[in-house]
Scaffold this active site. Structure first.
Site, PDB file in Angstrom:
ATOM      1  N   LYS A  91      54.921  30.974  48.597  1.00 59.39           N
ATOM      2  CA  LYS A  91      54.298  32.276  48.572  1.00 59.39           C
ATOM      3  C   LYS A  91      54.257  32.714  47.161  1.00 59.39           C
ATOM      4  CE  LYS A  91      52.253  32.384  52.751  1.00 59.39           C
ATOM      5  NZ  LYS A  91      50.733  32.087  52.825  1.00 59.39           N
ATOM      6  N   TYR A 139      59.032  28.341  52.709  1.00 64.81           N
ATOM      7  CA  TYR A 139      57.801  29.349  52.695  1.00 64.81           C
ATOM      8  C   TYR A 139      57.852  30.173  51.497  1.00 64.81           C
ATOM      9  CZ  TYR A 139      54.792  32.680  55.338  1.00 64.81           C
ATOM     10  OH  TYR A 139      53.845  33.630  55.415  1.00 64.81           O
ATOM     11  N   SER A 144      52.150  36.709  51.030  1.00 66.24           N
ATOM     12  CA  SER A 144      53.272  37.310  51.982  1.00 66.24           C
ATOM     13  C   SER A 144      54.396  38.068  51.135  1.00 66.24           C
ATOM     14  CB  SER A 144      53.758  36.251  52.773  1.00 66.24           C
ATOM     15  OG  SER A 144      55.075  36.642  53.356  1.00 66.24           O
TER      16      SER A 144
HETATM   17  P1  NAP Z   1      48.886  31.067  62.543  1.00 62.34           P
HETATM   18  O1  NAP Z   1      48.885  32.150  63.709  1.00 62.34           O
HETATM   19  O2  NAP Z   1      49.999  30.183  62.691  1.00 62.34           O
HETATM   20  O3  NAP Z   1      47.486  30.607  62.297  1.00 62.34           O
HETATM   21  C1  NAP Z   1      47.327  29.896  61.308  1.00 62.34           C
HETATM   22  C2  NAP Z   1      46.043  29.065  61.124  1.00 62.34           C
HETATM   23  O4  NAP Z   1      45.687  28.279  60.250  1.00 62.34           O
HETATM   24  C3  NAP Z   1      45.645  28.272  62.704  1.00 62.34           C
HETATM   25  O5  NAP Z   1      44.378  28.394  62.871  1.00 62.34           O
HETATM   26  C4  NAP Z   1      45.825  26.859  62.194  1.00 62.34           C
HETATM   27  O6  NAP Z   1      45.226  26.032  63.030  1.00 62.34           O
HETATM   28  C5  NAP Z   1      45.342  27.085  60.753  1.00 62.34           C
HETATM   29  N1  NAP Z   1      46.107  25.955  59.989  1.00 62.34           N
HETATM   30  C6  NAP Z   1      47.376  25.622  59.801  1.00 62.34           C
HETATM   31  N2  NAP Z   1      47.673  24.384  59.079  1.00 62.34           N
HETATM   32  C7  NAP Z   1      46.316  24.092  58.720  1.00 62.34           C
HETATM   33  C8  NAP Z   1      45.915  22.947  58.042  1.00 62.34           C
HETATM   34  N3  NAP Z   1      46.743  21.972  57.407  1.00 62.34           N
HETATM   35  N4  NAP Z   1      44.670  22.947  57.928  1.00 62.34           N
HETATM   36  C9  NAP Z   1      43.737  23.602  58.614  1.00 62.34           C
HETATM   37  N5  NAP Z   1      44.110  24.738  59.009  1.00 62.34           N
HETATM   38  C10 NAP Z   1      45.360  24.898  59.202  1.00 62.34           C
HETATM   39  O7  NAP Z   1      49.198  32.004  61.133  1.00 62.34           O
HETATM   40  P2  NAP Z   1      48.975  33.584  60.848  1.00 62.34           P
HETATM   41  O8  NAP Z   1      50.145  34.362  61.180  1.00 62.34           O
HETATM   42  O9  NAP Z   1      47.495  33.973  61.141  1.00 62.34           O
HETATM   43  O10 NAP Z   1      49.136  33.275  59.185  1.00 62.34           O
HETATM   44  C11 NAP Z   1      47.935  33.136  58.318  1.00 62.34           C
HETATM   45  C12 NAP Z   1      48.543  33.599  57.002  1.00 62.34           C
HETATM   46  O11 NAP Z   1      48.955  34.800  56.923  1.00 62.34           O
HETATM   47  C13 NAP Z   1      49.335  32.517  56.566  1.00 62.34           C
HETATM   48  O12 NAP Z   1      49.143  32.096  55.277  1.00 62.34           O
HETATM   49  C14 NAP Z   1      50.518  33.104  56.498  1.00 62.34           C
HETATM   50  O13 NAP Z   1      51.609  32.411  55.627  1.00 62.34           O
HETATM   51  C15 NAP Z   1      50.059  34.417  56.108  1.00 62.34           C
HETATM   52  N6  NAP Z   1      51.308  35.493  56.490  1.00 62.34           N
HETATM   53  C16 NAP Z   1      51.662  35.568  58.078  1.00 62.34           C
HETATM   54  C17 NAP Z   1      52.486  36.734  58.306  1.00 62.34           C
HETATM   55  C18 NAP Z   1      52.688  36.755  59.815  1.00 62.34           C
HETATM   56  O14 NAP Z   1      53.850  37.513  59.916  1.00 62.34           O
HETATM   57  N7  NAP Z   1      51.967  36.442  60.624  1.00 62.34           N
HETATM   58  C19 NAP Z   1      52.956  37.392  57.367  1.00 62.34           C
HETATM   59  C20 NAP Z   1      52.585  37.402  56.007  1.00 62.34           C
HETATM   60  C21 NAP Z   1      51.750  36.259  55.544  1.00 62.34           C
HETATM   61  P3  NAP Z   1      46.071  25.113  64.235  1.00 62.34           P
HETATM   62  O15 NAP Z   1      46.708  26.229  64.776  1.00 62.34           O
HETATM   63  O16 NAP Z   1      45.045  24.380  64.606  1.00 62.34           O
HETATM   64  O17 NAP Z   1      47.149  24.436  63.348  1.00 62.34           O
END
Ligand code: NAP
Length: 252
Positions: A161, A157, A144
């Site tokens: 990261k 967080y 991130s």
């Molecule tokens: P999200 O919408 O919350 O989706 C996360 C996914 O990971 C969900 O399918 C969730 O499953 C799964 N997950 C969470 N905890 C888990 C666990 N303990 N075991 C197995 N699966 C798990 O997140 P996202 O925004 O797509 O983020 C994905 C990645 O991108 C993350 O690493 C995040 O830090 C990074 N990121 C996100 C952003 C942003 O703004 N969205 C920005 C920069 C980086 P459940 O829903 O079933 O719990």
């Protein structure tokens, strides 16, 4: 949801390659799994909620592994269930919003377990398999922009990261000689369930948006295409980088 490799004229060919994507149930991970599948990869989708994986299997032909990566055993079991893997995307992550003064040890430990320890364990398991088979591979860790800049209410967080970027570099220097490339992508705010939870309030998102020269947040497909590039042979000399997908945020 994207129609994958043909959208926006972007195409990668991952035929004959087996990819594991964690956190594939929702958001960025779901888009990555669908995109890689549309580029010919056999995709093993790992996530926590079985119903998310069922629709991913139905719509995109991904194999489903339900696992909780918060425990070390859960991460090991997921790697075992996935079988031999050529391409690994450590995408699963959590964000628990707490001010620095209110950050609890429990929230800190949970965040580090999912965001850093699970990529370590899955990276070890996949790399051991690749080395034993004498097969080249590629790993992308989804980090991130918060690995580089501090954000209010994101102490655990941001720490996780920053640690993931460093893990990426060590993996790269140790695994390169085995033909395993390791990189990270570092997205800005991306409009997913997590992104909406952390940045849905315009009072929070406005100042962030104002710092992005391209003037908009990322879409999951922006991240998926960058991950696919890093996994592909087009990036055969790209190794150990933490690549911003941030519309220029870090340039300001
Ligand atoms: P999200 O919408 O919350 O989706 C996360 C996914 O990971 C969900 O399918 C969730 O499953 C799964 N997950 C969470 N905890 C888990 C666990 N303990 N075991 C197995 N699966 C798990 O997140 P996202 O925004 O797509 O983020 C994905 C990645 O991108 C993350 O690493 C995040 O830090 C990074 N990121 C996100 C952003 C942003 O703004 N969205 C920005 C920069 C980086 P459940 O829903 O079933 O719990």
């Amino acid at each position: 949801m994207s129609d994958g490799g043909t959208r926006a004229g972007v195409h990668f060919d991952f035929s004959g390659r087996r990819a594991l994507v964690t956190g594939a149930g929702k958001g960025i991970g779901r888009e990555i799994a669908a995109f890689l599948a549309s580029c010919g990869a056999e995709v093993v989708a790992v996530s926590r909620s079985a119903e998310d994986l069922a629709t991913l299997a139905q719509n995109h032909g991904c194999l489903a592994v339900v696992a909780d990566l918060e425990t070390a055993q859960g991460a090991r079991d997921a790697a075992d269930a996935a079988g031999p893997i050529d391409l690994l995307v450590n995408n699963a992550g959590i964000s628990i919003l707490q001010s620095f003064l209110d950050t609890t040890p429990e929230a800190f430990d949970r965040t580090m377990a999912v965001n850093v320890r699970a990529p370590l364990i899955l990276g070890q398991e996949v790399a051991r398999g690749l080395i034993a088979r004498g097969t080249p591979g590629a790993i992308v860790n989804v980090s991130s922009q918060s690995s580089t800049v501090g954000l209010p209410d994101h102490a655990a967080y941001c720490a996780s990261k920053g640690a993931l970027d460093q893990l990426t570099r060590v993996m790269a220097i140790e695994l390169g000689r085995h033909g395993i490339r390791v990189n990270a992508v570092n997205p800005t705010v991306t409009l997913t369930p997590m992104g909406r939870m952390a940045w849905g309030d315009p009072a929070r998102s406005g100042p962030m948006l104002a710092r992005i020269p391209l003037g908009h947040f990322a879409e999951p497909l922006d991240v998926a295409q960058t991950v696919a590039y890093l996994l592909s042979d087009a990036a055969r000399m790209v190794h150990g980088v933490t690549l911003p997908v941030d519309g220029g945020f870090l340039a300001t």
